[in-house]
Design a protein around this motif. Structure first.
Motif, PDB file in Angstrom:
ATOM      1  N   ALA A 185       0.862  -1.186   0.000  1.00 25.31           N
ATOM      2  CA  ALA A 185       0.000   0.000   0.000  1.00 25.31           C
ATOM      3  C   ALA A 185       0.891   1.226   0.000  1.00 25.31           C
ATOM      4  O   ALA A 185       1.997   1.210   0.545  1.00 25.31           O
ATOM      5  CB  ALA A 185      -0.910   0.001   1.230  1.00 25.31           C
ATOM      6  N   THR A 186       0.405   2.306  -0.620  1.00 22.32           N
ATOM      7  CA  THR A 186       1.183   3.545  -0.670  1.00 22.32           C
ATOM      8  C   THR A 186       0.362   4.735  -0.202  1.00 22.32           C
ATOM      9  O   THR A 186      -0.861   4.780  -0.400  1.00 22.32           O
ATOM     10  CB  THR A 186       1.716   3.811  -2.088  1.00 22.32           C
ATOM     11  OG1 THR A 186       2.534   4.980  -2.063  1.00 22.32           O
ATOM     12  CG2 THR A 186       0.585   4.008  -3.088  1.00 22.32           C
ATOM     13  N   ASN A 187       1.050   5.697   0.393  1.00 19.45           N
ATOM     14  CA  ASN A 187       0.423   6.955   0.833  1.00 19.45           C
ATOM     15  C   ASN A 187       0.696   8.086  -0.155  1.00 19.45           C
ATOM     16  O   ASN A 187       0.529   9.266   0.186  1.00 19.45           O
ATOM     17  CB  ASN A 187       0.955   7.336   2.217  1.00 19.45           C
ATOM     18  CG  ASN A 187       2.450   7.675   2.190  1.00 19.45           C
ATOM     19  OD1 ASN A 187       3.157   7.353   1.232  1.00 19.45           O
ATOM     20  ND2 ASN A 187       2.937   8.324   3.239  1.00 19.45           N
ATOM     21  N   LEU A 188       1.110   7.753  -1.367  1.00 25.12           N
ATOM     22  CA  LEU A 188       1.533   8.761  -2.339  1.00 25.12           C
ATOM     23  C   LEU A 188       0.468   9.834  -2.555  1.00 25.12           C
ATOM     24  O   LEU A 188       0.785  11.028  -2.586  1.00 25.12           O
ATOM     25  CB  LEU A 188       1.872   8.082  -3.672  1.00 25.12           C
ATOM     26  CG  LEU A 188       2.243   9.023  -4.833  1.00 25.12           C
ATOM     27  CD1 LEU A 188       3.452   9.881  -4.471  1.00 25.12           C
ATOM     28  CD2 LEU A 188       2.529   8.207  -6.105  1.00 25.12           C
ATOM     29  N   ALA A 189      -0.778   9.436  -2.705  1.00 28.23           N
ATOM     30  CA  ALA A 189      -1.835  10.420  -2.965  1.00 28.23           C
ATOM     31  C   ALA A 189      -1.976  11.399  -1.805  1.00 28.23           C
ATOM     32  O   ALA A 189      -2.255  12.593  -2.011  1.00 28.23           O
ATOM     33  CB  ALA A 189      -3.164   9.703  -3.215  1.00 28.23           C
ATOM     34  N   LEU A 190      -1.755  10.938  -0.592  1.00 32.62           N
ATOM     35  CA  LEU A 190      -1.877  11.803   0.577  1.00 32.62           C
ATOM     36  C   LEU A 190      -0.758  12.842   0.612  1.00 32.62           C
ATOM     37  O   LEU A 190      -0.986  14.006   0.957  1.00 32.62           O
ATOM     38  CB  LEU A 190      -1.883  10.984   1.863  1.00 32.62           C
ATOM     39  CG  LEU A 190      -3.215  10.292   2.217  1.00 32.62           C
ATOM     40  CD1 LEU A 190      -3.475   9.072   1.330  1.00 32.62           C
ATOM     41  CD2 LEU A 190      -3.239   9.869   3.677  1.00 32.62           C
ATOM     42  N   VAL A 191       0.468  12.433   0.229  1.00 34.28           N
ATOM     43  CA  VAL A 191       1.575  13.398   0.278  1.00 34.28           C
ATOM     44  C   VAL A 191       1.497  14.392  -0.880  1.00 34.28           C
ATOM     45  O   VAL A 191       2.168  15.434  -0.837  1.00 34.28           O
ATOM     46  CB  VAL A 191       2.955  12.686   0.287  1.00 34.28           C
ATOM     47  CG1 VAL A 191       3.074  11.743   1.459  1.00 34.28           C
ATOM     48  CG2 VAL A 191       3.223  11.973  -1.020  1.00 34.28           C
TER      49      VAL A 191
ATOM     50  N   GLU B 262      -4.050  -6.556  -9.201  1.00 35.53           N
ATOM     51  CA  GLU B 262      -5.225  -5.714  -8.937  1.00 35.53           C
ATOM     52  C   GLU B 262      -4.795  -4.502  -8.123  1.00 35.53           C
ATOM     53  O   GLU B 262      -3.885  -4.568  -7.292  1.00 35.53           O
ATOM     54  CB  GLU B 262      -6.267  -6.520  -8.152  1.00 35.53           C
ATOM     55  CG  GLU B 262      -7.545  -5.774  -7.815  1.00 35.53           C
ATOM     56  CD  GLU B 262      -8.486  -6.587  -6.935  1.00 35.53           C
ATOM     57  OE1 GLU B 262      -9.381  -5.976  -6.337  1.00 35.53           O
ATOM     58  OE2 GLU B 262      -8.297  -7.816  -6.838  1.00 35.53           O
ATOM     59  N   VAL B 263      -5.454  -3.346  -8.364  1.00 36.36           N
ATOM     60  CA  VAL B 263      -5.200  -2.119  -7.630  1.00 36.36           C
ATOM     61  C   VAL B 263      -6.523  -1.578  -7.121  1.00 36.36           C
ATOM     62  O   VAL B 263      -7.533  -1.609  -7.831  1.00 36.36           O
ATOM     63  CB  VAL B 263      -4.518  -1.050  -8.519  1.00 36.36           C
ATOM     64  CG1 VAL B 263      -4.245   0.229  -7.728  1.00 36.36           C
ATOM     65  CG2 VAL B 263      -3.224  -1.589  -9.110  1.00 36.36           C
ATOM     66  N   SER B 264      -6.543  -1.078  -5.877  1.00 33.78           N
ATOM     67  CA  SER B 264      -7.749  -0.466  -5.337  1.00 33.78           C
ATOM     68  C   SER B 264      -7.384   0.767  -4.526  1.00 33.78           C
ATOM     69  O   SER B 264      -6.245   0.925  -4.088  1.00 33.78           O
ATOM     70  CB  SER B 264      -8.517  -1.467  -4.449  1.00 33.78           C
ATOM     71  OG  SER B 264      -7.792  -1.741  -3.247  1.00 33.78           O
ATOM     72  N   ILE B 265      -8.372   1.629  -4.322  1.00 34.87           N
ATOM     73  CA  ILE B 265      -8.200   2.840  -3.515  1.00 34.87           C
ATOM     74  C   ILE B 265      -9.023   2.660  -2.249  1.00 34.87           C
ATOM     75  O   ILE B 265     -10.192   2.262  -2.302  1.00 34.87           O
ATOM     76  CB  ILE B 265      -8.641   4.093  -4.285  1.00 34.87           C
ATOM     77  CG1 ILE B 265      -7.811   4.235  -5.568  1.00 34.87           C
ATOM     78  CG2 ILE B 265      -8.516   5.341  -3.412  1.00 34.87           C
ATOM     79  CD1 ILE B 265      -8.341   5.301  -6.522  1.00 34.87           C
ATOM     80  N   ALA B 266      -8.419   2.951  -1.110  1.00 33.14           N
ATOM     81  CA  ALA B 266      -9.098   2.707   0.161  1.00 33.14           C
ATOM     82  C   ALA B 266      -8.910   3.883   1.103  1.00 33.14           C
ATOM     83  O   ALA B 266      -7.951   4.663   0.970  1.00 33.14           O
ATOM     84  CB  ALA B 266      -8.550   1.436   0.812  1.00 33.14           C
ATOM     85  N   GLY B 267      -9.839   4.005   2.064  1.00 36.70           N
ATOM     86  CA  GLY B 267      -9.733   5.010   3.114  1.00 36.70           C
ATOM     87  C   GLY B 267      -9.630   6.404   2.546  1.00 36.70           C
ATOM     88  O   GLY B 267     -10.306   6.754   1.573  1.00 36.70           O
ATOM     89  N   PRO B 268      -8.789   7.246   3.113  1.00 39.36           N
ATOM     90  CA  PRO B 268      -8.689   8.646   2.671  1.00 39.36           C
ATOM     91  C   PRO B 268      -7.981   8.817   1.335  1.00 39.36           C
ATOM     92  O   PRO B 268      -7.942   9.913   0.803  1.00 39.36           O
ATOM     93  CB  PRO B 268      -7.884   9.311   3.796  1.00 39.36           C
ATOM     94  CG  PRO B 268      -7.059   8.201   4.369  1.00 39.36           C
ATOM     95  CD  PRO B 268      -7.913   6.974   4.275  1.00 39.36           C
TER      96      PRO B 268
ATOM     97  N   PHE C  44      -5.428   5.872   0.236  1.00 36.13           N
ATOM     98  CA  PHE C  44      -4.362   4.885   0.092  1.00 36.13           C
ATOM     99  C   PHE C  44      -4.597   4.068  -1.176  1.00 36.13           C
ATOM    100  O   PHE C  44      -5.739   3.739  -1.523  1.00 36.13           O
ATOM    101  CB  PHE C  44      -4.319   3.942   1.299  1.00 36.13           C
ATOM    102  CG  PHE C  44      -3.830   4.599   2.555  1.00 36.13           C
ATOM    103  CD1 PHE C  44      -2.473   4.834   2.742  1.00 36.13           C
ATOM    104  CD2 PHE C  44      -4.727   5.007   3.534  1.00 36.13           C
ATOM    105  CE1 PHE C  44      -2.016   5.456   3.887  1.00 36.13           C
ATOM    106  CE2 PHE C  44      -4.282   5.630   4.684  1.00 36.13           C
ATOM    107  CZ  PHE C  44      -2.921   5.864   4.871  1.00 36.13           C
ATOM    108  N   ILE C  45      -3.518   3.738  -1.854  1.00 35.31           N
ATOM    109  CA  ILE C  45      -3.593   2.883  -3.042  1.00 35.31           C
ATOM    110  C   ILE C  45      -3.035   1.521  -2.645  1.00 35.31           C
ATOM    111  O   ILE C  45      -1.885   1.412  -2.194  1.00 35.31           O
ATOM    112  CB  ILE C  45      -2.784   3.462  -4.214  1.00 35.31           C
ATOM    113  CG1 ILE C  45      -3.258   4.882  -4.542  1.00 35.31           C
ATOM    114  CG2 ILE C  45      -2.913   2.553  -5.448  1.00 35.31           C
ATOM    115  CD1 ILE C  45      -2.403   5.596  -5.595  1.00 35.31           C
ATOM    116  N   ASN C  46      -3.866   0.490  -2.789  1.00 37.79           N
ATOM    117  CA  ASN C  46      -3.477  -0.866  -2.406  1.00 37.79           C
ATOM    118  C   ASN C  46      -3.176  -1.703  -3.645  1.00 37.79           C
ATOM    119  O   ASN C  46      -3.883  -1.608  -4.664  1.00 37.79           O
ATOM    120  CB  ASN C  46      -4.591  -1.543  -1.603  1.00 37.79           C
ATOM    121  CG  ASN C  46      -4.868  -0.826  -0.289  1.00 37.79           C
ATOM    122  OD1 ASN C  46      -3.996  -0.140   0.240  1.00 37.79           O
ATOM    123  ND2 ASN C  46      -6.083  -0.982   0.227  1.00 37.79           N
TER     124      ASN C  46
END
Length: 562
Positions: A52-58, A87-93, A95-97
């Motif tokens: 999972a990555t926090n890239l979108a948040l930063v 597979e890729v999904s977007i979760a929570g605020p 996060f990209i999983n």
């Protein structure tokens, strides 16, 4: 690191950076935009993907829009060829999983086979020179539980750092100068005079342990009453030299039995004899960091954020322990160590800021000095606390602990919790031959695998090679869980080294053993169809290699029989 999990992570990071570049116009990012630091990590809950990555948040601030919207844009521009992402999904605020092709874990078996005992070894440290100083017990008595925990922590930290590519030196600082040595001399003198019938009391602040009586007996066996009529100074010097040599030899022997050996034994007395303490104080004075007050010489520790200043030379002209310690740490950096690590007891907590301040005053980077503060150990037997009192000589020694529970249990138990946590050591549990004892549980997993390999040898069959085996037959959940945990080892070991946290490896190896036991109890390895047997043999042998390596980093043996 070059291992499978790190390679997969690096591939996803590259894909994400390329996606940001491709999304630049849509996200209104300036031309040549530098992507800020972001993480691609394994989620604690595996339902959230393999990574999972926090890239979108930063990117929220530079892109000036909600992170989920940013995540959606990044995902639309992702090119995942060669990443094994299924597979890729977007979760929570936002996060990209990332969910990988389940077959990715099979690649770890070939890696382990290729690297063998070096599986997990890395060059994270880049050959950086590191010194780990630990135990450094006063040579005035026997090693106790605090020393034992420090030995297990320090030695495991040193092993992990070396495994992660650091150039490591293990060092013991011999406190053979100062007030405690004067007290030792007086205590030995009292025991010496008592042995010849004189009514002399051991000083109240002296050392009352029974071991000093034995030391004096051996001294008398060698020298007799030769020093009875000698001047007190000569008598004390002879006794304390003999006592120190004997205590240091005993400390060295006990630590070696505990699996701990040092590269350097450094004498505090040598700092005084060489003039290093005086030279260090002169340098601090020249830099304006010392001042006189009430006949004593003080270090301006308060100038470096410490609550109060510290005496370095008493009003009788004698340097304090702190002065010698400053000279010692200066010596460490002068020897070229780039990272200096000390393992200290909780009672030294207030000393950390003072020492860092002294290093800054001398022109060294205070952040290059790292102190691991170690909390107390409480021993339990039969559910009751085993009381310890060093002054009365009633504490449990490391020698006694080794006699009672052995090296492996002692080493493992001391690193099961982080250094800054209090440790309750259950002697009964450490001796138990049951799955409740984590050491027995882990070692039994290794012994079970060794038994399988002995049966294989008895059949005259050699271990197959991963490249010749259909590993896709490993489809069971228990097999895949074991494979996944094997893939974690390189990163677990590297992170444990960087965090100075051997308890991470203790948790890891216990978890790995548990996954193996679950697999072993549910499925046969030998006697199934040969293709499946071969695949499972590769799996259990890889598990054996990692179990052995992880235990070795903690100083614990991996027995072939239990």
């Amino acid at each position: 690191m070059g291992f499978l999990l790190a390679s997969l992570r690096a591939g996803i990071e590259r894909a994400l950076r390329n996606a940001v570049t491709a999304s630049g116009e849509e996200l209104d990012l300036p031309e040549g935009f530098a992507v800020p630091a972001f993480t691609v990590e394994v989620p604690k809950d595996r339902q959230h993907g393999d990574f999972a990555t926090n890239l979108a948040l930063v990117l929220t601030k530079p892109a000036r829009r909600p992170p989920r919207q940013i995540a959606d844009t990044i995902v639309r521009h992702l090119s995942l060829a060669g990443t094994q992402v299924q597979e890729v999904s977007i979760a929570g605020p936002g996060f990209i999983n990332f969910y990988l092709d389940p077959g990715w874990v099979l690649g770890v078996l070939g890696e382990i086979e290729a690297h063998g005992e070096n599986y997990g070894r890395s060059m994270v440290g880049g050959g950086r020179k590191v010194q780990v100083e630990f135990v450094s017990a006063n040579p005035t008595g026997l090693l106790h539980m605090g020393n034992a925990r420090g030995a297990a922590l320090g030695d495991s930290i040193a092993s992990l750092l070396a495994f992660a590519g650091f150039n490591v030196t293990r060092e013991f600082y011999i406190n053979d100068a100062g007030h405690q040595i004067e007290n030792l001399a007086l205590s030995l003198e009292a025991r010496y005079l008592q042995a010849f019938g004189q009514d002399v009391a051991v000083p109240e602040q002296g050392y009352h342990g029974e071991d000093l009586i034995e030391t004096v007996r051996r001294f008398i066996a060698l020298h007799g009453d030769r020093y009875l009529a000698a001047p007190a100074g000569e008598r004390r010097e002879a006794l304390v030299r003999f006592g120190l040599d004997e205590k240091l030899a005993a400390i060295r022997e006990t630590l070696e039995q505990f699996g701990v050996t040092y590269d350097v034994w450094f004498s505090e007395r040598s700092l005084h004899d060489s003039g290093a303490v005086r030279e260090t104080l002169n340098l601090l004075r020249e830099r304006g960091h010392l001042y006189e007050h009430e006949g004593a010489l003080w270090f301006r520790a308060s100038a470096f954020g410490v609550e109060k200043d510290e005496v370095v030379v008493r009003n009788n002209g004698v340097p304090t322990y702190f002065a010698a310690d400053i000279a010692y740490h200066k010596n460490k950096f002068d020897r070229g160590f780039q990272w200096v690590i000390n393992i200290w007891g909780a009672d030294h907590h207030g000393h950390v800021a003072r020492m860092k301040g002294a290093m800054a005053a001398l022109g060294y980077d205070p952040d290059a000095l790292e102190v691991v503060i170690m909390q107390l150990v409480r021993l339990y037997r039969g559910g009751e606390i085993v009381r310890m009192s060093k002054r009365s000589g009633q504490y449990v020694t490391l020698d006694e602990l080794l006699d009672e529970v052995g090296k492996d249990a002692a080493r493992y138990f001391f690193v099961t919790r982080s250094a800054d946590s209090h440790l309750d050591f259950d002697l009964d549990l450490a001796k138990a031959q049951s799955n409740e004892n984590p050491v027995y549980y882990i070692q039994y997993a290794h012994a079970r695998i060794a038994s399988i390999l002995r049966q294989l040898e008895a059949r005259g069959k050699e271990m197959p090679r991963a490249e010749d085996v259909d590993l896709t037959l490993l489809q069971e959940d228990a097999e895949r869980a074991l494979l996944r945990r094997l893939a974690d080892f390189p990163e677990e070991a590297a992170q444990a080294a960087l965090d100075l946290a051997p308890h991470r490896v203790a948790y890891y190896v216990h978890d790995l053993a548990g996954l193996f036991h679950s697999f072993y109890n549910a499925y046969r390895v030998l006697g199934v169809d040969e293709p499946l047997e071969d695949a499972r043999l590769i799996l259990v042998n890889a598990t054996r290699i990692v179990l052995r390596r992880a235990l070795d980093l903690l100083g614990v043996a991996a027995p072939d029989r239990m």
